[in-house]
Design a protein around this motif. Structure first.
Motif, mmCIF file in Angstrom:
data_model
loop_
_atom_site.group_PDB
_atom_site.id
_atom_site.type_symbol
_atom_site.label_atom_id
_atom_site.label_comp_id
_atom_site.label_asym_id
_atom_site.label_seq_id
_atom_site.Cartn_x
_atom_site.Cartn_y
_atom_site.Cartn_z
ATOM 1 N N ASP A 224 -41.415 33.584 -4.341
ATOM 2 C CA ASP A 224 -41.383 34.767 -3.488
ATOM 3 C C ASP A 224 -40.712 34.411 -2.161
ATOM 4 O OD1 ASP A 224 -41.864 37.285 -2.341
ATOM 5 O OD2 ASP A 224 -43.759 36.603 -1.507
ATOM 6 N N THR A 225 -39.391 34.287 -2.193
ATOM 7 C CA THR A 225 -38.623 34.022 -0.978
ATOM 8 C C THR A 225 -37.621 35.146 -0.794
ATOM 9 O OG1 THR A 225 -36.887 32.761 -2.115
ATOM 10 C CG2 THR A 225 -38.810 31.520 -1.324
ATOM 11 N N ASP A 226 -37.248 35.398 0.446
ATOM 12 C CA ASP A 226 -36.269 36.445 0.732
ATOM 13 C C ASP A 226 -34.958 36.175 0.003
ATOM 14 O OD1 ASP A 226 -38.093 37.730 2.365
ATOM 15 O OD2 ASP A 226 -37.352 36.768 4.193
ATOM 16 N N SER B 33 -46.454 38.465 -4.271
ATOM 17 C CA SER B 33 -46.178 38.035 -2.897
ATOM 18 C C SER B 33 -47.012 36.821 -2.523
ATOM 19 C CB SER B 33 -46.498 39.161 -1.916
ATOM 20 O OG SER B 33 -45.636 40.239 -2.103
ATOM 21 N N LYS B 34 -46.418 35.985 -1.679
ATOM 22 C CA LYS B 34 -47.183 34.882 -1.116
ATOM 23 C C LYS B 34 -48.260 35.465 -0.227
ATOM 24 C CE LYS B 34 -43.402 31.578 -0.804
ATOM 25 N NZ LYS B 34 -42.589 30.798 0.144
ATOM 26 N N ARG C 62 -47.062 36.309 3.360
ATOM 27 C CA ARG C 62 -45.986 37.278 3.589
ATOM 28 C C ARG C 62 -46.554 38.438 4.399
ATOM 29 N NH1 ARG C 62 -40.954 38.724 2.015
ATOM 30 N NH2 ARG C 62 -40.626 37.067 0.518
#
Length: 132
Positions: free
Chosen positions: A87-89, A106-107, A110
């Motif tokens: 879950d990274t941009d 999601s982390k 976040r």
């Protein structure tokens, strides 16, 4: 005539710290909290059949290798299922650019949860299916 083994080290023995680090990278061995470890990063289909995999040292973060693997694939109109580590941009932007559906929770840190991250996802069986 005797030869001094210290004067001409064999190619298998690292000559310096840099050579040792490079040797570890080439052999996919890295230092993590658990000691010397190797990670298996895999992309699998819906049945758990491996499409591609990469071995890295234990210190490599999942999202870095995951992005590299996903960026080399055609993900158009596909669903990408992964755990929170992905879950990274950067990965979410890649999936959006390729019109792929992100099924990544999601982390916890976040600030604004993604649509999928708001759902309560249980652990995915894809990694267990890969190693059966």
């Amino acid at each position: 005539m005797a030869t001094d083994s210290r004067a001409d080290p064999s190619p298998s023995q690292p000559k310096s710290i840099v050579d040792k680090v490079l040797s570890d990278v080439r052999h996919a061995v890295g230092r993590s909290r658990g000691g010397l470890t190797t990670k298996i990063h895999a992309v699998v289909d819906a049945l758990g059949n491996p499409l591609r995999f990469v071995l890295t040292g234990g210190q490599c973060h999942d999202s870095v290798t995951g992005y590299e693997m996903l960026s080399q694939m055609d993900l158009t109109k596909r669903q990408v299922l992964a755990d929170r580590a992905y879950d990274t941009d950067r990965i979410l932007r890649l999936l959006k650019e390729q019109s792929a559906v992100s099924v990544i929770p999601s982390k916890k840190n976040r600030r604004k949860a993604t649509e999928m991250g708001q759902r309560n996802l249980q652990g995915t069986p894809s990694d267990r299916m890969l190693f059966q």
